[in-house]
Design a protein around this motif. Structure first.
Motif, PDB file in Angstrom:
ATOM      1  N   THR A 384       0.823  -1.206   0.000  1.00 38.44           N
ATOM      2  CA  THR A 384       0.000   0.000   0.000  1.00 38.44           C
ATOM      3  C   THR A 384       0.859   1.258   0.000  1.00 38.44           C
ATOM      4  OG1 THR A 384      -1.733  -1.139   1.256  1.00 38.44           O
ATOM      5  CG2 THR A 384      -1.811   1.261   1.240  1.00 38.44           C
ATOM      6  N   VAL A 385       0.433   2.230  -0.783  1.00 40.45           N
ATOM      7  CA  VAL A 385       1.010   3.576  -0.738  1.00 40.45           C
ATOM      8  C   VAL A 385       0.014   4.478  -0.014  1.00 40.45           C
ATOM      9  CG1 VAL A 385       1.698   5.604  -2.075  1.00 40.45           C
ATOM     10  CG2 VAL A 385       2.348   3.308  -2.852  1.00 40.45           C
ATOM     11  N   VAL A 386       0.458   5.104   1.065  1.00 39.93           N
ATOM     12  CA  VAL A 386      -0.359   6.100   1.761  1.00 39.93           C
ATOM     13  C   VAL A 386       0.177   7.467   1.358  1.00 39.93           C
ATOM     14  CG1 VAL A 386      -1.004   7.066   3.992  1.00 39.93           C
ATOM     15  CG2 VAL A 386      -0.876   4.591   3.708  1.00 39.93           C
ATOM     16  N   TYR A 387      -0.695   8.312   0.816  1.00 43.90           N
ATOM     17  CA  TYR A 387      -0.274   9.638   0.371  1.00 43.90           C
ATOM     18  C   TYR A 387      -1.387  10.636   0.655  1.00 43.90           C
ATOM     19  CZ  TYR A 387      -2.939   9.321  -4.104  1.00 43.90           C
ATOM     20  OH  TYR A 387      -3.918   9.236  -5.060  1.00 43.90           O
ATOM     21  N   SER A 388      -1.190  11.894   0.280  1.00 46.08           N
ATOM     22  CA  SER A 388      -2.185  12.914   0.608  1.00 46.08           C
ATOM     23  C   SER A 388      -3.137  13.202  -0.542  1.00 46.08           C
ATOM     24  CB  SER A 388      -1.497  14.214   1.050  1.00 46.08           C
ATOM     25  OG  SER A 388      -0.692  14.728   0.015  1.00 46.08           O
ATOM     26  N   GLY A 389      -3.063  12.411  -1.596  1.00 44.47           N
ATOM     27  CA  GLY A 389      -3.975  12.582  -2.714  1.00 44.47           C
ATOM     28  C   GLY A 389      -5.334  11.964  -2.462  1.00 44.47           C
ATOM     29  N   ASN A 390      -6.322  12.390  -3.208  1.00 42.68           N
ATOM     30  CA  ASN A 390      -7.699  11.919  -3.025  1.00 42.68           C
ATOM     31  C   ASN A 390      -8.044  10.719  -3.903  1.00 42.68           C
ATOM     32  OD1 ASN A 390      -8.410  13.906  -1.104  1.00 42.68           O
ATOM     33  ND2 ASN A 390      -8.661  15.416  -2.750  1.00 42.68           N
ATOM     34  N   LEU A 391      -7.214  10.424  -4.888  1.00 40.30           N
ATOM     35  CA  LEU A 391      -7.477   9.293  -5.774  1.00 40.30           C
ATOM     36  C   LEU A 391      -7.085   8.006  -5.060  1.00 40.30           C
ATOM     37  CD1 LEU A 391      -8.242   8.071  -8.527  1.00 40.30           C
ATOM     38  CD2 LEU A 391      -5.859   8.456  -9.252  1.00 40.30           C
ATOM     39  N   GLU A 392      -8.090   7.202  -4.717  1.00 40.59           N
ATOM     40  CA  GLU A 392      -7.837   5.915  -4.080  1.00 40.59           C
ATOM     41  C   GLU A 392      -8.144   4.814  -5.084  1.00 40.59           C
ATOM     42  OE1 GLU A 392      -8.417   6.829   0.633  1.00 40.59           O
ATOM     43  OE2 GLU A 392     -10.028   5.763  -0.406  1.00 40.59           O
ATOM     44  N   CYS A 393      -7.175   3.974  -5.332  1.00 40.29           N
ATOM     45  CA  CYS A 393      -7.344   2.947  -6.352  1.00 40.29           C
ATOM     46  C   CYS A 393      -6.357   1.817  -6.098  1.00 40.29           C
ATOM     47  CB  CYS A 393      -7.114   3.532  -7.744  1.00 40.29           C
ATOM     48  SG  CYS A 393      -5.424   4.147  -7.986  1.00 40.29           S
ATOM     49  N   GLU A 394      -6.419   0.801  -6.956  1.00 43.01           N
ATOM     50  CA  GLU A 394      -5.433  -0.263  -6.949  1.00 43.01           C
ATOM     51  C   GLU A 394      -4.835  -0.340  -8.338  1.00 43.01           C
ATOM     52  OE1 GLU A 394      -5.127  -5.059  -6.132  1.00 43.01           O
ATOM     53  OE2 GLU A 394      -6.452  -3.837  -4.878  1.00 43.01           O
ATOM     54  N   SER A 395      -3.516  -0.226  -8.405  1.00 43.08           N
ATOM     55  CA  SER A 395      -2.830  -0.206  -9.695  1.00 43.08           C
ATOM     56  C   SER A 395      -1.655  -1.175  -9.665  1.00 43.08           C
ATOM     57  CB  SER A 395      -2.324   1.211 -10.000  1.00 43.08           C
ATOM     58  OG  SER A 395      -1.564   1.239 -11.191  1.00 43.08           O
ATOM     59  N   ASP A 396      -1.681  -2.125 -10.576  1.00 46.61           N
ATOM     60  CA  ASP A 396      -0.598  -3.110 -10.699  1.00 46.61           C
ATOM     61  C   ASP A 396      -0.323  -3.817  -9.373  1.00 46.61           C
ATOM     62  OD1 ASP A 396       1.285  -4.539 -12.093  1.00 46.61           O
ATOM     63  OD2 ASP A 396       2.845  -2.999 -11.951  1.00 46.61           O
ATOM     64  N   GLY A 397      -1.397  -4.167  -8.670  1.00 44.12           N
ATOM     65  CA  GLY A 397      -1.275  -4.925  -7.433  1.00 44.12           C
ATOM     66  C   GLY A 397      -0.963  -4.105  -6.196  1.00 44.12           C
ATOM     67  N   VAL A 398      -0.900  -2.781  -6.336  1.00 39.51           N
ATOM     68  CA  VAL A 398      -0.592  -1.896  -5.204  1.00 39.51           C
ATOM     69  C   VAL A 398      -1.784  -0.989  -4.929  1.00 39.51           C
ATOM     70  CG1 VAL A 398       0.922  -0.063  -4.339  1.00 39.51           C
ATOM     71  CG2 VAL A 398       1.876  -1.943  -5.692  1.00 39.51           C
ATOM     72  N   LYS A 399      -2.160  -0.904  -3.663  1.00 35.57           N
ATOM     73  CA  LYS A 399      -3.273  -0.059  -3.253  1.00 35.57           C
ATOM     74  C   LYS A 399      -2.772   1.356  -2.952  1.00 35.57           C
ATOM     75  CE  LYS A 399      -6.028  -1.798  -0.156  1.00 35.57           C
ATOM     76  NZ  LYS A 399      -6.545  -2.245   1.156  1.00 35.57           N
ATOM     77  N   TYR A 400      -3.532   2.366  -3.361  1.00 34.74           N
ATOM     78  CA  TYR A 400      -3.225   3.768  -3.055  1.00 34.74           C
ATOM     79  C   TYR A 400      -4.316   4.287  -2.129  1.00 34.74           C
ATOM     80  CZ  TYR A 400       0.321   3.666  -6.692  1.00 34.74           C
ATOM     81  OH  TYR A 400       1.441   3.357  -7.435  1.00 34.74           O
ATOM     82  N   LEU A 401      -3.900   4.825  -0.991  1.00 36.24           N
ATOM     83  CA  LEU A 401      -4.836   5.163   0.075  1.00 36.24           C
ATOM     84  C   LEU A 401      -4.566   6.566   0.589  1.00 36.24           C
ATOM     85  CD1 LEU A 401      -7.080   3.653   1.760  1.00 36.24           C
ATOM     86  CD2 LEU A 401      -5.266   3.115   3.397  1.00 36.24           C
ATOM     87  N   ASN A 402      -5.622   7.365   0.766  1.00 38.42           N
ATOM     88  CA  ASN A 402      -5.480   8.685   1.376  1.00 38.42           C
ATOM     89  C   ASN A 402      -5.138   8.542   2.852  1.00 38.42           C
ATOM     90  OD1 ASN A 402      -7.050  11.074   2.976  1.00 38.42           O
ATOM     91  ND2 ASN A 402      -6.189  11.824   1.059  1.00 38.42           N
ATOM     92  N   PHE A 403      -4.302   9.434   3.355  1.00 32.39           N
ATOM     93  CA  PHE A 403      -3.811   9.315   4.730  1.00 32.39           C
ATOM     94  C   PHE A 403      -4.914   9.356   5.780  1.00 32.39           C
ATOM     95  CE2 PHE A 403      -4.132  13.878   4.227  1.00 32.39           C
ATOM     96  CZ  PHE A 403      -4.381  14.375   5.505  1.00 32.39           C
ATOM     97  N   LYS A 404      -6.052   9.972   5.453  1.00 24.97           N
ATOM     98  CA  LYS A 404      -7.140  10.067   6.422  1.00 24.97           C
ATOM     99  C   LYS A 404      -7.831   8.717   6.661  1.00 24.97           C
ATOM    100  CE  LYS A 404      -8.017  14.909   5.308  1.00 24.97           C
ATOM    101  NZ  LYS A 404      -8.974  15.909   4.782  1.00 24.97           N
ATOM    102  N   ARG A 405      -7.501   7.750   5.814  1.00 24.27           N
ATOM    103  CA  ARG A 405      -8.100   6.427   5.978  1.00 24.27           C
ATOM    104  C   ARG A 405      -7.058   5.345   6.236  1.00 24.27           C
ATOM    105  NH1 ARG A 405     -11.240   3.514   3.492  1.00 24.27           N
ATOM    106  NH2 ARG A 405     -10.275   3.598   1.419  1.00 24.27           N
ATOM    107  N   CYS A 406      -5.853   5.749   6.641  1.00 23.66           N
ATOM    108  CA  CYS A 406      -4.792   4.753   6.790  1.00 23.66           C
ATOM    109  C   CYS A 406      -5.040   3.801   7.948  1.00 23.66           C
ATOM    110  CB  CYS A 406      -3.437   5.441   6.945  1.00 23.66           C
ATOM    111  SG  CYS A 406      -3.239   6.432   8.429  1.00 23.66           S
ATOM    112  N   GLU A 407      -5.941   4.166   8.889  1.00 23.64           N
ATOM    113  CA  GLU A 407      -6.240   3.241   9.979  1.00 23.64           C
ATOM    114  C   GLU A 407      -6.906   1.975   9.477  1.00 23.64           C
ATOM    115  OE1 GLU A 407     -10.149   5.055   9.280  1.00 23.64           O
ATOM    116  OE2 GLU A 407      -8.130   5.862   9.379  1.00 23.64           O
ATOM    117  N   SER A 408      -7.446   2.014   8.260  1.00 27.87           N
ATOM    118  CA  SER A 408      -8.094   0.829   7.678  1.00 27.87           C
ATOM    119  C   SER A 408      -7.093  -0.279   7.390  1.00 27.87           C
ATOM    120  CB  SER A 408      -8.846   1.201   6.395  1.00 27.87           C
ATOM    121  OG  SER A 408      -7.946   1.636   5.385  1.00 27.87           O
ATOM    122  N   LEU A 409      -5.801   0.017   7.445  1.00 24.70           N
ATOM    123  CA  LEU A 409      -4.786  -0.999   7.219  1.00 24.70           C
ATOM    124  C   LEU A 409      -4.674  -1.950   8.396  1.00 24.70           C
ATOM    125  CD1 LEU A 409      -1.991   1.214   5.610  1.00 24.70           C
ATOM    126  CD2 LEU A 409      -3.341  -0.550   4.474  1.00 24.70           C
TER     127      LEU A 409
END
Length: 411
Positions: A384-409
């Protein structure tokens, strides 16, 4: 939130402020409450540990409103507890909340006797803001009789409950101390007071620091190394004290819930791994104060902005683990060549590798190290990549997650 703009008189402002504080206290449900309830149902004693001003007293009083309350910071009560334990418990009978239990650890032996006599769960709620010696005393005196939980300052998800939705820079600067949000305290006054009354008084009294200016310099140097591997020799040279002293000071800061260490993750991937921990602060607002950051705009321009964002993200995941009653199972990975994964979340025999980026724009390059890591770490899952962007998706097997939802990990 500046209320003075809307009210003409001081009385109106004070009334509004009181109602605002009540609203915040009543509507901010701490995520640790289910775990606190569960512990009180199965143990005669529940011990709540955490930084000063993280909300331990407020949580205890609001969750157990019918309990008697006693604070060992009160000089008269402190003197009584030290001189006559039997009289103390004659005056203050269970069910009872005892605040700052580390002030008189001798009470723990009597609590053990009373807990065994009463044979009722949830009779004593203890709070403490200093771990060194206290955990050992608890394990010796209250073994099998107490559950220990860790309460840290507000999480982002808790703040979102009450409409405190900010940018990453605002969160980093304002920090997460409940008093800032419940009492509308200005950030600069809050952390200046926190530093002077708790860090200087508590920590320096424990260390018996002779040169106050050296200790303050040390703290600011630690803040300047946030999210970096601890180098005791470097800190010692820059502070002007020995490496042994630095080690002692680091341990006290950790025991006082000022900083925490993130240990490296070891596995038989390679023999050349970094073996020293990283250091983070339990509250980014205090770190920003020590760095001399005076507003959120300065955060975005600060050279350590990425480190501060990493600190906040790691801390949010740690809060989620503690709120679920789990122990800390967080690590980082780095080899001698500099290849690094910012965070490793251990989940049984599996691990979740996480890269943390302060950037707000999606970039597939963020996942470069994750893909390399999952190539040789066969127990890695859900990179998973946690970043400050709003686009949350899964690309090439890697999840992209906004930092405000990182507790979901944290499952």
């Amino acid at each position: 939130m500046n209320l003075s703009f809307w009210y003409k008189s001081k009385v109106e402002l004070e009334i509004c402020t009181i109602f605002y504080i009540i609203f915040i206290m009543q509507n901010t449900k701490r995520e640790i409450e289910p775990e606190l309830k569960r512990c009180a149902e199965y143990f005669p004693v529940v011990t709540i540990l955490g930084p000063r001003q993280s909300g331990k007293t407020t949580l205890s009083k609001m969750f157990f409103p019918s309990y008697r309350y006693v604070n060992l910071e009160d000089p008269e009560i402190f003197a009584l507890a030290q001189s006559d334990i039997n009289e103390f418990f004659n005056l203050f009978k269970a069910p009872l909340i005892i605040d700052e239990i580390q002030r008189v650890p001798a009470l723990l032996n009597k609590i053990q006797v009373l807990a065994d006599e009463n044979k009722q769960n949830g009779q004593f709620i203890l709070t403490g803001s200093f771990q060194q010696g206290l955990k050992s005393a608890i394990s010796q005196s209250l073994a099998g009789r107490t559950a220990v939980i860790n309460l840290l300052p507000y999480s982002i998800s808790e703040l979102l409950q009450i409409g405190q939705n900010f940018s990453k820079d605002e969160y980093l600067y304002q920090g997460f101390m409940p008093r800032h949000y419940s009492e509308n305290q200005p950030v600069d006054l809050l952390y200046r007071s926190y530093f002077q009354t708790y860090v200087e008084r508590d920590v320096q009294s424990l260390l018996n620091v002779k040169h106050k200016n050296l200790f303050e310099k040390f703290l600011r140097l630690v803040a300047g190394r946030i999210g970096q591997v601890v180098n005791y020799e470097s800190l010692a040279n820059d502070t002007g004290v020995s490496s042994t002293t630095i080690s002692e000071w680091i341990s006290i800061l950790e025991s006082s819930f000022i900083i925490f260490r993130l240990e490296p993750y070891f596995e038989n991937f390679t023999k050349r791994l970094v073996k020293s921990p990283k250091v983070y602060f339990y509250d980014t607002g205090l770190a920003c104060y020590l760095l001399g950051i005076k507003n959120a705009e300065q955060v975005s321009r600060d050279p350590l902005m990425g480190n501060l964002f990493e600190n906040m993200t790691v801390l949010e995941i740690l809060k989620s683990q503690y709120n679920k009653g789990e122990g800390k199972s967080l690590y980082y990975f780095r080899d001698s060549k500099g290849f690094e994964i910012d965070l490793i979340i251990q989940n049984g025999r599996s691990i979740v590798p996480v890269e943390i980026k302060a950037a707000s724009t999606f970039n597939a390059e963020f996942a470069k190290n994750l893909k390399k890591f999952t190539g040789f770490a066969k127990n890695a899952m859900n990179p998973t990549v946690v970043y400050s962007g709003n686009l949350e998706c899964e690309s090439d097997g890697v999840k992209y997650l906004n930092f405000k939802r990182c507790e979901s990990l944290v499952e």
